[in-house]
Motif scaffolding. Structure first.
Motif, PDB file in Angstrom:
ATOM      1  N   LEU A  56     110.547  75.093 -22.753  1.00 28.88           N
ATOM      2  CA  LEU A  56     111.161  73.791 -22.527  1.00 28.88           C
ATOM      3  C   LEU A  56     112.537  73.999 -21.921  1.00 28.88           C
ATOM      4  CD1 LEU A  56     110.404  71.853 -25.841  1.00 28.88           C
ATOM      5  CD2 LEU A  56     109.190  71.714 -23.674  1.00 28.88           C
ATOM      6  N   ASP A  57     112.853  73.205 -20.935  1.00 30.97           N
ATOM      7  CA  ASP A  57     114.218  73.174 -20.412  1.00 30.97           C
ATOM      8  C   ASP A  57     114.956  72.162 -21.283  1.00 30.97           C
ATOM      9  OD1 ASP A  57     116.344  71.676 -18.864  1.00 30.97           O
ATOM     10  OD2 ASP A  57     115.973  73.339 -17.493  1.00 30.97           O
ATOM     11  N   PRO A  58     115.996  72.590 -22.014  1.00 32.04           N
ATOM     12  CA  PRO A  58     116.609  71.686 -22.987  1.00 32.04           C
ATOM     13  C   PRO A  58     117.250  70.457 -22.373  1.00 32.04           C
ATOM     14  CG  PRO A  58     117.931  73.645 -22.718  1.00 32.04           C
ATOM     15  CD  PRO A  58     116.665  73.873 -21.953  1.00 32.04           C
ATOM     16  N   THR A  59     117.765  70.565 -21.180  1.00 38.69           N
ATOM     17  CA  THR A  59     118.377  69.398 -20.552  1.00 38.69           C
ATOM     18  C   THR A  59     117.307  68.403 -20.133  1.00 38.69           C
ATOM     19  OG1 THR A  59     120.207  70.745 -19.761  1.00 38.69           O
ATOM     20  CG2 THR A  59     119.880  68.616 -18.678  1.00 38.69           C
ATOM     21  N   ARG A  60     116.314  68.884 -19.424  1.00 37.62           N
ATOM     22  CA  ARG A  60     115.265  67.989 -18.928  1.00 37.62           C
ATOM     23  C   ARG A  60     114.358  67.471 -20.042  1.00 37.62           C
ATOM     24  NH1 ARG A  60     111.948  70.786 -14.898  1.00 37.62           N
ATOM     25  NH2 ARG A  60     112.578  72.649 -15.999  1.00 37.62           N
ATOM     26  N   SER A  61     114.174  68.237 -21.113  1.00 36.05           N
ATOM     27  CA  SER A  61     113.315  67.760 -22.202  1.00 36.05           C
ATOM     28  C   SER A  61     114.020  66.743 -23.085  1.00 36.05           C
ATOM     29  CB  SER A  61     112.807  68.936 -23.044  1.00 36.05           C
ATOM     30  OG  SER A  61     113.859  69.581 -23.711  1.00 36.05           O
ATOM     31  N   HIS A  62     115.302  66.520 -22.822  1.00 40.69           N
ATOM     32  CA  HIS A  62     116.067  65.530 -23.576  1.00 40.69           C
ATOM     33  C   HIS A  62     116.399  64.303 -22.727  1.00 40.69           C
ATOM     34  CE1 HIS A  62     116.444  68.906 -26.298  1.00 40.69           C
ATOM     35  NE2 HIS A  62     116.848  68.062 -27.223  1.00 40.69           N
TER      36      HIS A  62
END
Length: 194
Positions: A56-62
């Motif tokens: 998961l990309d933390p920025t895009r998954s948020h």
């Protein structure tokens, strides 16, 4: 289908295959994907688990996305699923949540069965690399309630993410890609406690 039946199906699929197999476990956030994946790996000889959170990309998954854009499907296919299914060595990098970046390269796991649990997995970019698809068949409201309770128990205040991002992302992804209908198996629970 319960855990015993699913374990038997995976075993027969692995025996019939000419290569190591990938079992994709998906469902809404909070549906019990990780719990099921861990239970399967405990029961299946030669099985290894790949945590979806490592891709998961933390920025895009948020943030809001109609296709769970934060799931790095291209990376998981190129770095892990392709090499695993072909039995060739390779390296991949997990997302290191503590360091907030990709970790050091590590070898692609080896085994006869790889169990991958991941949101947004049953997408046209990944389905061809999955030998068996398992949907944790929990409705969205129940999955949200379970996921929020789990996060609260862990001291994670994610209520706004659940309500404003993750549930809408799950809803949009389901409408666009019909992951439940793409599944070979609808897992309804059983011995995993989900």
């Amino acid at each position: 289908m319960d855990l015993d039946e699913l374990t038997g199906l995976i075993e027969s699929t692995a025996r019939a295959a000419s290569h190591p197999i990938v079992v994709g476990v998906s469902g809404f956030a909070g549906a019990g994907k990780s719990t099921l994946a861990r239970a399967l790996v405990e029961r299946l000889d030669g099985a290894v688990r790949l945590r979806g959170d490592d891709f998961l990309d933390p920025t895009r998954s948020h943030r809001r996305s109609p296709d769970w854009d934060g799931v790095e499907r291209d990376r998981v296919v190129a770095e892990v699923l392709g090499p695993f299914r072909s039995g060739r060595p390779g390296e991949f990098r997990r997302y290191d949540w503590a360091a907030r970046g990709l970790g050091a390269p590590e070898p692609v796991p080896s085994g006869r069965i790889l169990v991958l649990d991941l949101i947004g997995l049953f997408h046209p970019d990944t389905v061809p690399t999955l030998d068996l698809t398992v949907w944790c068949d929990v409705d969205l409201a129940t999955a949200q309630r379970r996921g929020m309770a789990r996060d609260a128990a862990l001291g994670r205040a994610h209520s706004s993410l659940w309500n404003e991002v993750w549930v809408p992302n799950d809803r949009d992804f389901a409408a666009r890609y019909t992951p439940r209908e793409r599944a070979d198996v609808l897992f309804t629970g059983g011995a995993t406690g989900t």
